[in-house]
Design a protein around this motif. Structure first.
Motif, PDB file in Angstrom:
ATOM      1  N   HIS A   1       1.079  -1.245  -0.077  1.00  0.00           N
ATOM      2  CA  HIS A   1      -0.305  -0.413  -0.260  1.00  0.00           C
ATOM      3  C   HIS A   1       0.655   1.298  -0.159  1.00  0.00           C
ATOM      4  CE1 HIS A   1      -4.405  -1.584   0.450  1.00  0.00           C
ATOM      5  NE2 HIS A   1      -3.806  -2.532   1.167  1.00  0.00           N
ATOM      6  N   SER A   2       0.369   2.112  -0.636  1.00  0.00           N
ATOM      7  CA  SER A   2       0.386   3.710  -0.174  1.00  0.00           C
ATOM      8  C   SER A   2       0.090   4.331   0.941  1.00  0.00           C
ATOM      9  CB  SER A   2       0.317   4.631  -1.339  1.00  0.00           C
ATOM     10  OG  SER A   2      -1.223   4.783  -1.090  1.00  0.00           O
ATOM     11  N   PRO A   3       0.344   5.336   1.767  1.00  0.00           N
ATOM     12  CA  PRO A   3       0.157   6.019   2.717  1.00  0.00           C
ATOM     13  C   PRO A   3      -1.481   5.900   2.584  1.00  0.00           C
ATOM     14  CG  PRO A   3       2.062   6.643   2.933  1.00  0.00           C
ATOM     15  CD  PRO A   3       1.854   5.643   1.710  1.00  0.00           C
TER      16      PRO A   3
ATOM     17  N   GLU B   1      -4.794   4.254   4.488  1.00  0.00           N
ATOM     18  CA  GLU B   1      -5.344   4.492   5.025  1.00  0.00           C
ATOM     19  C   GLU B   1      -7.239   3.896   5.064  1.00  0.00           C
ATOM     20  OE1 GLU B   1      -5.456   6.180   7.762  1.00  0.00           O
ATOM     21  OE2 GLU B   1      -7.198   7.243   7.831  1.00  0.00           O
ATOM     22  N   GLN B   2      -7.371   4.440   3.903  1.00  0.00           N
ATOM     23  CA  GLN B   2      -8.547   3.591   3.303  1.00  0.00           C
ATOM     24  C   GLN B   2      -9.289   2.356   3.908  1.00  0.00           C
ATOM     25  OE1 GLN B   2      -8.832   3.215  -1.532  1.00  0.00           O
ATOM     26  NE2 GLN B   2      -8.543   5.689  -1.353  1.00  0.00           N
ATOM     27  N   GLU B   3      -7.807   1.519   3.769  1.00  0.00           N
ATOM     28  CA  GLU B   3      -8.527   0.102   4.206  1.00  0.00           C
ATOM     29  C   GLU B   3      -8.586  -0.364   5.915  1.00  0.00           C
ATOM     30  OE1 GLU B   3      -8.502  -1.385   1.003  1.00  0.00           O
ATOM     31  OE2 GLU B   3      -7.413  -2.657   1.263  1.00  0.00           O
TER      32      GLU B   3
ATOM     33  N   VAL C   1       0.800   6.448   9.587  1.00  0.00           N
ATOM     34  CA  VAL C   1      -1.081   6.221   9.386  1.00  0.00           C
ATOM     35  C   VAL C   1      -1.483   5.328  10.096  1.00  0.00           C
ATOM     36  CG1 VAL C   1      -2.579   5.165   7.253  1.00  0.00           C
ATOM     37  CG2 VAL C   1      -0.613   6.513   6.651  1.00  0.00           C
ATOM     38  N   SER C   2      -1.683   3.572  10.609  1.00  0.00           N
ATOM     39  CA  SER C   2      -2.353   2.511  11.027  1.00  0.00           C
ATOM     40  C   SER C   2      -2.112   2.909  12.797  1.00  0.00           C
ATOM     41  CB  SER C   2      -0.623   1.122  11.045  1.00  0.00           C
ATOM     42  OG  SER C   2      -0.960   1.614   9.445  1.00  0.00           O
ATOM     43  N   PHE C   3      -1.157   4.044  13.419  1.00  0.00           N
ATOM     44  CA  PHE C   3      -1.442   4.664  14.580  1.00  0.00           C
ATOM     45  C   PHE C   3      -2.134   5.673  13.938  1.00  0.00           C
ATOM     46  CE2 PHE C   3       2.998   3.096  15.161  1.00  0.00           C
ATOM     47  CZ  PHE C   3       2.678   2.301  15.990  1.00  0.00           C
ATOM     48  N   ARG C   4      -2.789   6.071  14.221  1.00  0.00           N
ATOM     49  CA  ARG C   4      -3.877   6.912  13.928  1.00  0.00           C
ATOM     50  C   ARG C   4      -5.000   5.546  14.287  1.00  0.00           C
ATOM     51  NH1 ARG C   4      -2.931   9.691   8.546  1.00  0.00           N
ATOM     52  NH2 ARG C   4      -0.689  10.035   8.977  1.00  0.00           N
ATOM     53  N   HIS C   5      -5.278   4.709  14.018  1.00  0.00           N
ATOM     54  CA  HIS C   5      -5.940   3.717  13.626  1.00  0.00           C
ATOM     55  C   HIS C   5      -6.314   2.816  14.714  1.00  0.00           C
ATOM     56  CE1 HIS C   5      -8.219   4.734  10.342  1.00  0.00           C
ATOM     57  NE2 HIS C   5      -6.766   5.145   9.587  1.00  0.00           N
ATOM     58  N   PRO C   6      -7.192   1.997  15.853  1.00  0.00           N
ATOM     59  CA  PRO C   6      -6.684   0.857  16.599  1.00  0.00           C
ATOM     60  C   PRO C   6      -6.290  -0.103  16.723  1.00  0.00           C
ATOM     61  CG  PRO C   6      -9.278   0.474  16.365  1.00  0.00           C
ATOM     62  CD  PRO C   6      -8.285   2.146  14.931  1.00  0.00           C
ATOM     63  N   ILE C   7      -5.391   0.099  16.180  1.00  0.00           N
ATOM     64  CA  ILE C   7      -4.172  -1.153  16.224  1.00  0.00           C
ATOM     65  C   ILE C   7      -3.423  -1.678  17.070  1.00  0.00           C
ATOM     66  CG2 ILE C   7      -3.980  -0.932  13.619  1.00  0.00           C
ATOM     67  CD1 ILE C   7      -1.066   0.242  14.736  1.00  0.00           C
ATOM     68  N   ARG C   8      -3.488  -3.304  17.356  1.00  0.00           N
ATOM     69  CA  ARG C   8      -2.932  -3.445  18.856  1.00  0.00           C
ATOM     70  C   ARG C   8      -1.709  -3.845  18.759  1.00  0.00           C
ATOM     71  NH1 ARG C   8      -6.895  -4.150  23.137  1.00  0.00           N
ATOM     72  NH2 ARG C   8      -5.056  -4.793  23.878  1.00  0.00           N
ATOM     73  N   LEU C   9      -0.966  -4.220  17.317  1.00  0.00           N
ATOM     74  CA  LEU C   9      -0.131  -5.134  17.204  1.00  0.00           C
ATOM     75  C   LEU C   9       0.637  -4.478  15.786  1.00  0.00           C
ATOM     76  CD1 LEU C   9       1.510  -7.973  17.417  1.00  0.00           C
ATOM     77  CD2 LEU C   9       0.443  -9.189  15.769  1.00  0.00           C
ATOM     78  N   ILE C  10       1.736  -4.251  15.581  1.00  0.00           N
ATOM     79  CA  ILE C  10       2.586  -3.810  14.591  1.00  0.00           C
ATOM     80  C   ILE C  10       3.617  -5.425  14.139  1.00  0.00           C
ATOM     81  CG2 ILE C  10       2.134  -1.834  14.272  1.00  0.00           C
ATOM     82  CD1 ILE C  10       4.827  -0.952  15.097  1.00  0.00           C
ATOM     83  N   ALA C  11       4.032  -5.539  13.063  1.00  0.00           N
ATOM     84  CA  ALA C  11       4.594  -7.051  12.904  1.00  0.00           C
ATOM     85  C   ALA C  11       5.980  -6.913  11.310  1.00  0.00           C
ATOM     86  CB  ALA C  11       3.552  -7.940  12.385  1.00  0.00           C
TER      87      ALA C  11
END
Lengths: 377, 377
Positions: free
Chosen positions: B42-44, B48-50, B133-143
């Motif tokens: 993905h691009s940023p 963001e859309q996903e 981008v991801s940290f603006r969403h409620p993510i619980r894991l980065i791998a």
């Protein structure tokens, strides 16, 4: 334990131990597992001695034997193939490559010490003679590797009421074995020591179980990488009837392995167990050493010869290598190798075979307790 | 379930599902597992859309994202590497080989449809932007896969209170990751789809757990070949904190895979999942097809280029292959391939992702019950 294989083999704990060493076979069976003696290297006479010894030391516990009758071998169909006749087929290039390799490590390749007229290794006729010898002893299992066993082997098993097991490395091979009439399958993953396929134990075990149960109810033992009771429990959680093990016994005090090899086992990680044709001509997993590197990676390598010719080369070479290393030649250690699986990465000490069986039992129970704790409300 | 990873991730059943498809990610998390979106392509903006879509469809259940920042890549240290600049580095020999291969199957290699100035795949800078981008969403894991994550990634995780997971294929890599400060290890066996090492899941999981626990208490997820709840139970019996899965989701109705590929999955046995450099330039397991055979076995093969160049070749080629196959070119089917593990041999139908999670839970419980029945007095 309530696995159908336990009734078939007359045991309580379905841990099968393949070993070339009679001491390991007897010790494992005495401790409640099931020892399986690798008989292929023997003549009928020496096998008779080994089985007599086991009978005297196994406390009437059950044990089995394993032969190796390759379905595909370059000498297929030929009669009276001896070591001498095979030697003549090894090219000068392969001789020179081997001799020069050993020379670099100050090892002299002396001539072999087997009688010229001794039948070739992996000879089907000899294997059937070995089985005849074995049936004079109270064996409870005959196992075969490298293809569908000859019809005569299955018939001999049936006649004596002894189950016939076959090692397989793929679902396709398993289906052929079941059609041929074997009683037990050993689904052996690519991580196993010795001859192995490419599919891992984690996938192969459920794949074989699923394919086979559509046809006939054949117990499937899991093999490949199993060094602990928790791994055995893992395999049985996937439906395996028990575990078939090999490498773990090489690191026991009873084992036929040299101290130098055991030290290398303890130092090795799983990545040091490589799949190579350098020892037998068929892909077999073994400890990476200067030997495997030379055959597999060196630009000068003439390439491994087909089975049984590569074994002719490597037996003489490893006799010389092991002798030289044992005599104190430090350089020779770099060549020392033997069949071993990726599970070598889990070995950190040398124990008695009986202690290993005991540990398997304890770890197995701990694994079940761990699973119960995980799902407890 | 009482696995420490459940508290870390806010879940009850430690089944992690890696997928490039937002529908799978949301469906798995909704069903009680933990979806992980593969973000690298993905691009940023598109990421963001996903993530917005996932947030709207995940019923507030936890999920994570995965990036791929290769430690070793031929463009290491270079700035502003674009698709266009990489294209210029692909030799004419490699272009011709690809074009001729596709031509034999009546497929025309058209020019790619990505903007020339788009950053190269596997760009570390872009990956860090994706994380922002991801940290603006409620993510619980980065791998992260393919090496130790950049320090910035571990720091970003710490700042946001989000655990960082790393995929490893050997004990040696696991120790480096723990030293770098990762929170969770994914021990991924050689049977896994995509980039993989050589050690099997059965050996790697206990080997990594044993090595790591001497240093720091890091949960180890098992990966590689896991397609069923009984395999997941097997891995947890060996001490894994849970399972990381991938291939099983490719055979779900929600998946991004084509119908043609899914039909090939159902027909395949485990031996059809081969480890090849033909797709990305690094060893990655994928469905064997005319493509992998051409790069790995054909005498005319120019050999795979290093990452990221081989991906430039294969992306354009597979766009053309998949389009042609979908348009009804029967010959193109022989080339169709995608990353998949040996577990493909266990796939016999296409199900919904939610149903797969449910089956995992049931099979897990059945496996525990089976273990208890085995050891019952």
């Amino acid at each position: 334990m309530k696995s159908p294989i336990c009734d078939m083999l007359g045991i309580d704990f379905p841990l099968l131990a393949f070993s070339h060493c009679r001491d390991v076979v007897a010790a494992v069976s005495r401790a409640g597992g099931f020892g399986v003696l690798g008989a292929t290297a023997h003549s009928p006479e020496t096998l008779e001695q080994e089985l007599k010894w086991i009978d005297a030391h196994v406390d009437d516990k059950p044990y089995g034997i394993d032969v190796l009758i390759p379905e595909n071998i370059s000498t297929a169909g030929e009669k009276n193939v001896t070591w001498k006749s095979l030697e003549a087929r090894v090219s000068q290039e392969h001789r020179d490559f081997t001799r020069n390799l050993l020379k670099k490590y100050d090892i002299e390749l002396t001539s072999r010490n087997v009688a010229d007229n001794q039948p070739q290794p992996f000879d089907a006729e000899t294997a059937l003679q070995l089985l005849e010898v074995s049936f004079r002893h109270p064996i409870r299992l005959i196992a075969n590797a490298l293809g569908v066993p000859p019809k005569a082997m299955i018939e001999m098993g049936r006649k004596h009421g002894v189950p016939v097991a076959a090692l397989v490395g793929s679902k396709e091979h398993a289906l052929r074995q079941v059609a041929a009439g074997v009683d037990i399958l050993v689904a052996q993953g690519t991580e196993a020591g010795g001859h192995c396929g490419e599919v891992s134990t984690m996938v192969l075990v459920p794949e074989v179980i699923k394919a086979v149960k559509r046809i006939r109810d054949v117990p499937v033992l899991a093999a490949g990488g199993i060094m602990t009771g928790s791994q055995m429990a893992a395999c049985m959680a996937m439906g395996a009837a028990g575990a078939w093990t090999g490498s773990v016994w090489l690191a026991t005090v009873e084992s036929e392995t040299s101290e130098i090899f055991r030290a290398k086992m303890i130092a090795a990680s799983s990545r040091d167990a490589v799949r190579s044709k350098g020892r037998t001509g068929k892909p077999a997993r073994q400890l990476r050493s200067v030997w495997t590197d030379a055959w597999d990676r060196s630009p000068e390598s003439p390439g491994a010869l087909p089975m049984p010719l590569q074994s002719i080369i490597s037996r003489d070479a490893f006799n010389a290598i092991d002798r030289s290393a044992a005599a104190g030649n430090e350089k020779a250690r770099d060549l020392v190798s033997y069949f071993v699986g990726q599970g070598v990465g889990l070995v950190d000490s040398v124990k008695s075979a009986g202690a290993v069986v005991q540990e398997f039992k304890e770890e197995f129970i701990e694994a079940v307790e761990h699973m119960n704790a995980l799902v407890a409300e």
